[in-house]
Design a protein around this motif. Sequence first.
Motif, PDB file in Angstrom:
ATOM      1  N   LYS A   1     -12.703  -5.573  -8.410  1.00 28.72           N
ATOM      2  CA  LYS A   1     -11.833  -5.142  -9.509  1.00 28.72           C
ATOM      3  C   LYS A   1     -10.879  -4.050  -9.019  1.00 28.72           C
ATOM      4  O   LYS A   1     -11.271  -3.171  -8.252  1.00 28.72           O
ATOM      5  N   LEU A   2      -9.672  -4.147  -9.469  1.00 30.87           N
ATOM      6  CA  LEU A   2      -8.647  -3.161  -9.106  1.00 30.87           C
ATOM      7  C   LEU A   2      -7.947  -2.714 -10.377  1.00 30.87           C
ATOM      8  O   LEU A   2      -7.459  -3.542 -11.156  1.00 30.87           O
ATOM      9  N   ALA A   3      -7.925  -1.407 -10.601  1.00 33.25           N
ATOM     10  CA  ALA A   3      -7.183  -0.853 -11.736  1.00 33.25           C
ATOM     11  C   ALA A   3      -6.312   0.285 -11.218  1.00 33.25           C
ATOM     12  O   ALA A   3      -6.800   1.212 -10.556  1.00 33.25           O
ATOM     13  N   CYS A   4      -5.035   0.174 -11.457  1.00 33.12           N
ATOM     14  CA  CYS A   4      -4.124   1.228 -11.008  1.00 33.12           C
ATOM     15  C   CYS A   4      -2.903   1.224 -11.921  1.00 33.12           C
ATOM     16  O   CYS A   4      -2.851   0.465 -12.893  1.00 33.12           O
ATOM     17  N   ARG A   5      -1.964   2.097 -11.642  1.00 36.90           N
ATOM     18  CA  ARG A   5      -0.702   2.076 -12.365  1.00 36.90           C
ATOM     19  C   ARG A   5       0.393   1.740 -11.360  1.00 36.90           C
ATOM     20  O   ARG A   5       0.417   2.290 -10.257  1.00 36.90           O
ATOM     21  N   VAL A   6       1.281   0.848 -11.742  1.00 36.91           N
ATOM     22  CA  VAL A   6       2.393   0.465 -10.873  1.00 36.91           C
ATOM     23  C   VAL A   6       3.681   0.692 -11.646  1.00 36.91           C
ATOM     24  O   VAL A   6       3.882   0.097 -12.721  1.00 36.91           O
ATOM     25  N   ASN A   7       4.512   1.562 -11.123  1.00 40.94           N
ATOM     26  CA  ASN A   7       5.761   1.940 -11.797  1.00 40.94           C
ATOM     27  C   ASN A   7       5.500   2.345 -13.248  1.00 40.94           C
ATOM     28  O   ASN A   7       6.254   2.000 -14.165  1.00 40.94           O
TER      29      ASN A   7
ATOM     30  N   LEU B   1       1.860  -9.304  -8.349  1.00 41.34           N
ATOM     31  CA  LEU B   1       2.694  -8.619  -9.347  1.00 41.34           C
ATOM     32  C   LEU B   1       4.118  -9.166  -9.373  1.00 41.34           C
ATOM     33  O   LEU B   1       4.887  -8.829 -10.271  1.00 41.34           O
ATOM     34  N   ARG B   2       4.477  -9.944  -8.358  1.00 41.03           N
ATOM     35  CA  ARG B   2       5.819 -10.529  -8.263  1.00 41.03           C
ATOM     36  C   ARG B   2       6.910  -9.471  -8.155  1.00 41.03           C
ATOM     37  O   ARG B   2       8.040  -9.671  -8.608  1.00 41.03           O
ATOM     38  N   LEU B   3       6.552  -8.337  -7.577  1.00 38.39           N
ATOM     39  CA  LEU B   3       7.544  -7.293  -7.319  1.00 38.39           C
ATOM     40  C   LEU B   3       8.033  -7.483  -5.883  1.00 38.39           C
ATOM     41  O   LEU B   3       7.542  -6.866  -4.937  1.00 38.39           O
ATOM     42  N   THR B   4       9.007  -8.373  -5.737  1.00 36.22           N
ATOM     43  CA  THR B   4       9.394  -8.804  -4.398  1.00 36.22           C
ATOM     44  C   THR B   4      10.444  -7.907  -3.746  1.00 36.22           C
ATOM     45  O   THR B   4      10.964  -8.237  -2.680  1.00 36.22           O
ATOM     46  N   GLY B   5      10.730  -6.780  -4.374  1.00 41.07           N
ATOM     47  CA  GLY B   5      11.607  -5.815  -3.713  1.00 41.07           C
ATOM     48  C   GLY B   5      10.940  -5.206  -2.497  1.00 41.07           C
ATOM     49  O   GLY B   5      11.618  -4.805  -1.544  1.00 41.07           O
ATOM     50  N   THR B   6       9.633  -5.121  -2.506  1.00 41.85           N
ATOM     51  CA  THR B   6       8.901  -4.633  -1.334  1.00 41.85           C
ATOM     52  C   THR B   6       8.873  -5.749  -0.307  1.00 41.85           C
ATOM     53  O   THR B   6       8.318  -6.820  -0.556  1.00 41.85           O
TER      54      THR B   6
ATOM     55  N   VAL C   1       1.057   3.853  -8.127  1.00 42.29           N
ATOM     56  CA  VAL C   1       1.857   3.181  -7.100  1.00 42.29           C
ATOM     57  C   VAL C   1       3.296   3.089  -7.600  1.00 42.29           C
ATOM     58  O   VAL C   1       3.537   2.757  -8.769  1.00 42.29           O
ATOM     59  N   GLN C   2       4.238   3.401  -6.716  1.00 43.79           N
ATOM     60  CA  GLN C   2       5.654   3.239  -7.070  1.00 43.79           C
ATOM     61  C   GLN C   2       6.290   2.276  -6.074  1.00 43.79           C
ATOM     62  O   GLN C   2       6.094   2.400  -4.867  1.00 43.79           O
ATOM     63  N   THR C   3       7.055   1.335  -6.602  1.00 43.63           N
ATOM     64  CA  THR C   3       7.804   0.414  -5.747  1.00 43.63           C
ATOM     65  C   THR C   3       9.293   0.589  -6.046  1.00 43.63           C
ATOM     66  O   THR C   3       9.676   1.278  -7.002  1.00 43.63           O
ATOM     67  N   VAL C   4      10.101  -0.083  -5.265  1.00 43.60           N
ATOM     68  CA  VAL C   4      11.552   0.079  -5.421  1.00 43.60           C
ATOM     69  C   VAL C   4      12.015  -0.327  -6.823  1.00 43.60           C
ATOM     70  O   VAL C   4      13.006   0.214  -7.344  1.00 43.60           O
ATOM     71  N   GLU C   5      11.279  -1.234  -7.451  1.00 48.20           N
ATOM     72  CA  GLU C   5      11.682  -1.664  -8.800  1.00 48.20           C
ATOM     73  C   GLU C   5      11.607  -0.519  -9.798  1.00 48.20           C
ATOM     74  O   GLU C   5      12.246  -0.566 -10.853  1.00 48.20           O
ATOM     75  N   GLY C   6      10.822   0.519  -9.469  1.00 47.93           N
ATOM     76  CA  GLY C   6      10.662   1.644 -10.381  1.00 47.93           C
ATOM     77  C   GLY C   6      11.730   2.717 -10.243  1.00 47.93           C
ATOM     78  O   GLY C   6      11.733   3.685 -10.996  1.00 47.93           O
TER      79      GLY C   6
ATOM     80  N   CYS D   1      22.192  -6.675   5.132  1.00 49.91           N
ATOM     81  CA  CYS D   1      21.327  -7.713   4.546  1.00 49.91           C
ATOM     82  C   CYS D   1      20.405  -7.129   3.486  1.00 49.91           C
ATOM     83  O   CYS D   1      19.941  -7.823   2.591  1.00 49.91           O
ATOM     84  N   GLY D   2      20.119  -5.831   3.582  1.00 48.74           N
ATOM     85  CA  GLY D   2      19.308  -5.154   2.569  1.00 48.74           C
ATOM     86  C   GLY D   2      17.803  -5.286   2.754  1.00 48.74           C
ATOM     87  O   GLY D   2      17.040  -4.766   1.942  1.00 48.74           O
ATOM     88  N   PHE D   3      17.369  -5.933   3.819  1.00 47.40           N
ATOM     89  CA  PHE D   3      15.928  -6.146   3.990  1.00 47.40           C
ATOM     90  C   PHE D   3      15.178  -4.823   4.149  1.00 47.40           C
ATOM     91  O   PHE D   3      14.088  -4.643   3.609  1.00 47.40           O
ATOM     92  N   CYS D   4      15.771  -3.901   4.873  1.00 50.78           N
ATOM     93  CA  CYS D   4      15.107  -2.617   5.129  1.00 50.78           C
ATOM     94  C   CYS D   4      15.263  -1.641   3.978  1.00 50.78           C
ATOM     95  O   CYS D   4      14.551  -0.635   3.910  1.00 50.78           O
ATOM     96  N   THR D   5      16.219  -1.899   3.100  1.00 53.58           N
ATOM     97  CA  THR D   5      16.657  -0.894   2.122  1.00 53.58           C
ATOM     98  C   THR D   5      15.556  -0.423   1.166  1.00 53.58           C
ATOM     99  O   THR D   5      15.428   0.792   0.941  1.00 53.58           O
ATOM    100  N   PRO D   6      14.752  -1.302   0.589  1.00 52.56           N
ATOM    101  CA  PRO D   6      13.701  -0.805  -0.309  1.00 52.56           C
ATOM    102  C   PRO D   6      12.752   0.186   0.371  1.00 52.56           C
ATOM    103  O   PRO D   6      12.400   1.213  -0.212  1.00 52.56           O
ATOM    104  N   GLY D   7      12.388  -0.113   1.609  1.00 57.29           N
ATOM    105  CA  GLY D   7      11.486   0.789   2.334  1.00 57.29           C
ATOM    106  C   GLY D   7      12.138   2.132   2.592  1.00 57.29           C
ATOM    107  O   GLY D   7      11.510   3.189   2.465  1.00 57.29           O
ATOM    108  N   ILE D   8      13.412   2.097   2.953  1.00 59.84           N
ATOM    109  CA  ILE D   8      14.141   3.346   3.197  1.00 59.84           C
ATOM    110  C   ILE D   8      14.240   4.155   1.911  1.00 59.84           C
ATOM    111  O   ILE D   8      14.002   5.368   1.888  1.00 59.84           O
ATOM    112  N   LEU D   9      14.580   3.479   0.835  1.00 60.81           N
ATOM    113  CA  LEU D   9      14.696   4.185  -0.455  1.00 60.81           C
ATOM    114  C   LEU D   9      13.375   4.813  -0.866  1.00 60.81           C
ATOM    115  O   LEU D   9      13.345   5.921  -1.415  1.00 60.81           O
ATOM    116  N   MET D  10      12.260   4.136  -0.606  1.00 64.20           N
ATOM    117  CA  MET D  10      10.961   4.690  -1.009  1.00 64.20           C
ATOM    118  C   MET D  10      10.551   5.851  -0.117  1.00 64.20           C
ATOM    119  O   MET D  10       9.953   6.825  -0.587  1.00 64.20           O
TER     120      MET D  10
END
Length: 151
Positions: A2-8, A30-35, A71-76, A98-107
């Motif tokens: 079992k996993l319980a957390c908060r995402v964005n 979670l289908r948060l494909t920005g990561t 947990v925070q992802t780029v979508e947040g 291309c933006g592939f690296c951008t979410p990681g850099i932003l986080m």
Amino acid sequence: MKLACRVNGAKVEAEVTPRMLLSDFIRHELRLTGTNVGCEMGVCGACTVIVDGESIRSCLMFAVQANGSEVQTVEGLSTGTKLNKMQQSFHENHALQCGFCTPGILMTLEALAAKGALPATEWEVREALSGNICRCTGYQNIVDAVLTVKP
Ligand code: FES
Ligand code: FES
């Protein structure tokens, strides 16, 4: 397990296999494909998210290790369609191709910003982002974007 957390900011409850990576949980469950996932071995930084205030590589962490965490992802980062200051600066400074690296850099930058520790010089920016590989930009516009936002 079992996993319980908060995402964005939203409560998430799930059942995951013990070996599921946090990056796979975020993308596939979670289908948060920005990561993004590049190397899957902790080198490229594309999978960077924030867990309890620290930027981490989600390909090196099991999903169950995030149990009880925030947990925070780029979508947040944005509010609806309104980009945050750093996202807007990346847009205005053409700091991605291309933006592939951008979410990681932003986080990576978001974790620093939350601590009031955004880099303030070119070399501090390059040092802060030394764990985030960009194969397109040559980094100069990324540096410019970060320095535009610095306090
Ligand atoms: S995919 Fe995680 S560091 Fe490259
Ligand atoms: S913009 Fe393409 S990898 Fe960075």
